[in-house]
Write an enzyme that holds these catalytic residues in place. Sequence first.
Site, mmCIF file in Angstrom:
data_model
loop_
_atom_site.group_PDB
_atom_site.id
_atom_site.type_symbol
_atom_site.label_atom_id
_atom_site.label_comp_id
_atom_site.label_asym_id
_atom_site.label_seq_id
_atom_site.Cartn_x
_atom_site.Cartn_y
_atom_site.Cartn_z
ATOM 1 N N LYS A 83 38.222 51.663 36.159
ATOM 2 C CA LYS A 83 38.414 51.129 34.802
ATOM 3 C C LYS A 83 37.191 50.351 34.334
ATOM 4 O O LYS A 83 36.749 50.497 33.192
ATOM 5 C CB LYS A 83 39.668 50.230 34.776
ATOM 6 N N THR A 84 36.652 49.506 35.199
ATOM 7 C CA THR A 84 35.453 48.746 34.825
ATOM 8 C C THR A 84 34.272 49.669 34.600
ATOM 9 O O THR A 84 33.478 49.473 33.670
ATOM 10 C CB THR A 84 35.119 47.708 35.912
ATOM 11 N N ASP A 128 39.220 42.340 31.442
ATOM 12 C CA ASP A 128 39.919 42.843 32.612
ATOM 13 C C ASP A 128 41.234 42.080 32.778
ATOM 14 O O ASP A 128 41.328 40.905 32.419
ATOM 15 C CB ASP A 128 39.043 42.666 33.857
ATOM 16 N N THR A 177 46.305 46.514 35.350
ATOM 17 C CA THR A 177 46.984 47.182 36.462
ATOM 18 C C THR A 177 48.485 47.206 36.253
ATOM 19 O O THR A 177 49.203 47.835 37.029
ATOM 20 C CB THR A 177 46.669 46.453 37.788
ATOM 21 N N ARG A 236 37.067 53.067 45.262
ATOM 22 C CA ARG A 236 36.573 51.796 45.802
ATOM 23 C C ARG A 236 36.736 51.749 47.318
ATOM 24 O O ARG A 236 35.842 51.316 48.044
ATOM 25 C CB ARG A 236 37.306 50.621 45.152
#
Length: 374
Positions: A83-84, A128, A177, A236
């Site tokens: 997302k980032t 975020d 999230t 990640r």
Amino acid sequence: MSAPFDRSLTGEVSGDLGQEWAVSPQAGDEERVVESALRPHSLHDFIGQPKVARQLALVLEGAKRRGRPPDHVLLSGPPGLGKTSLALIIGSELGTAVKITSGPAIERSGDLAAMLSNLSPGDVLFIDEIHRIARPAEELLYMAMEDFRVDVVVGKGPGATAIPLDINPFTLVGATTRAGLLTGPLRDRFGFVGQMEFYEPAELQLVLARSADLLGVELTDEGSAEIAGRSRGTPRIANRLLRRVRDYAEVEADGRVTRAVAEAALALYDVDHLGLDRLDRAVLEALVAKFGGGPVGVATLAVAVGEEPHTVEEVCEPFLVRAGLLARTPRGRVATEAAWRHLGHAVPRGGIPLGRVTADPPGTGSSSEPLFDA
């Protein structure tokens, strides 16, 4: 006191958790620095999420042709899926600056007003964990998103005065999230909503190949397949495991990451072939060996493994449930047949009762309701 845009991103779980467990989807502050070097800088380089990437490409291209900022963008999904990275790519594709903050960092409406007034025309504001933004700031955000204007209240009580302040047109990119925690008015103001999905092993192999090239790691196809299969569908985690395997390969082998090297390295870091680590297996082992497979409340289960309840809930349970190893029922956690087999235990005679599993009620699952619905 740090400037609003300099405050660190805050997730649902503290950064320490991301540093302690190799397969945690959360990232600590130090890992974010490493991740920044591996992030793609364009939609062309972004791997995975084909539907979201294609839709976003159309939104951005249409906005550029009209010469106007694109619609506000909401990206939702589990942590660690990009997302980032997509938020930064939006700024890169538009050729504008990206200002980064987080929902928990915006405690007052004045904090948000200061950020918005400092934006240049066309800038991207990335928030975020936007579902954790303070309510007064969220209400201020409504007008800013629709009319590019905010009302700054000066004074208190009957003498308070609202001063309208025009702000430059901008694009808000929100990441969350937990999309279900967003209020309706805020969700409705986003023109584009992208739902991030977990990656397939083949997509993770492409991610690993790109990361290995940037890190200067010689990675074989078999080695990348082994790492991808244990990465829980999360880039990640895949990149983190790649760095750990790289260390092992450079110290204990010839620096080349093969299947054998990856297997040995991941065994050393207690990551098994399903992607479970020490804590995941400890939770399942306690549930099966000490409590007969359940049901048992999360607080009791956490005491049995020597961890905090929120650690078990936030770090272990999401993947165990998704992998079909654990079920959350009204009376507590229950180990499935797959969990018994994975741990090498004989399945109880008669098997595990099957039924419709429902979500936990508030609390630790001590309800007297029947375990399974008829």
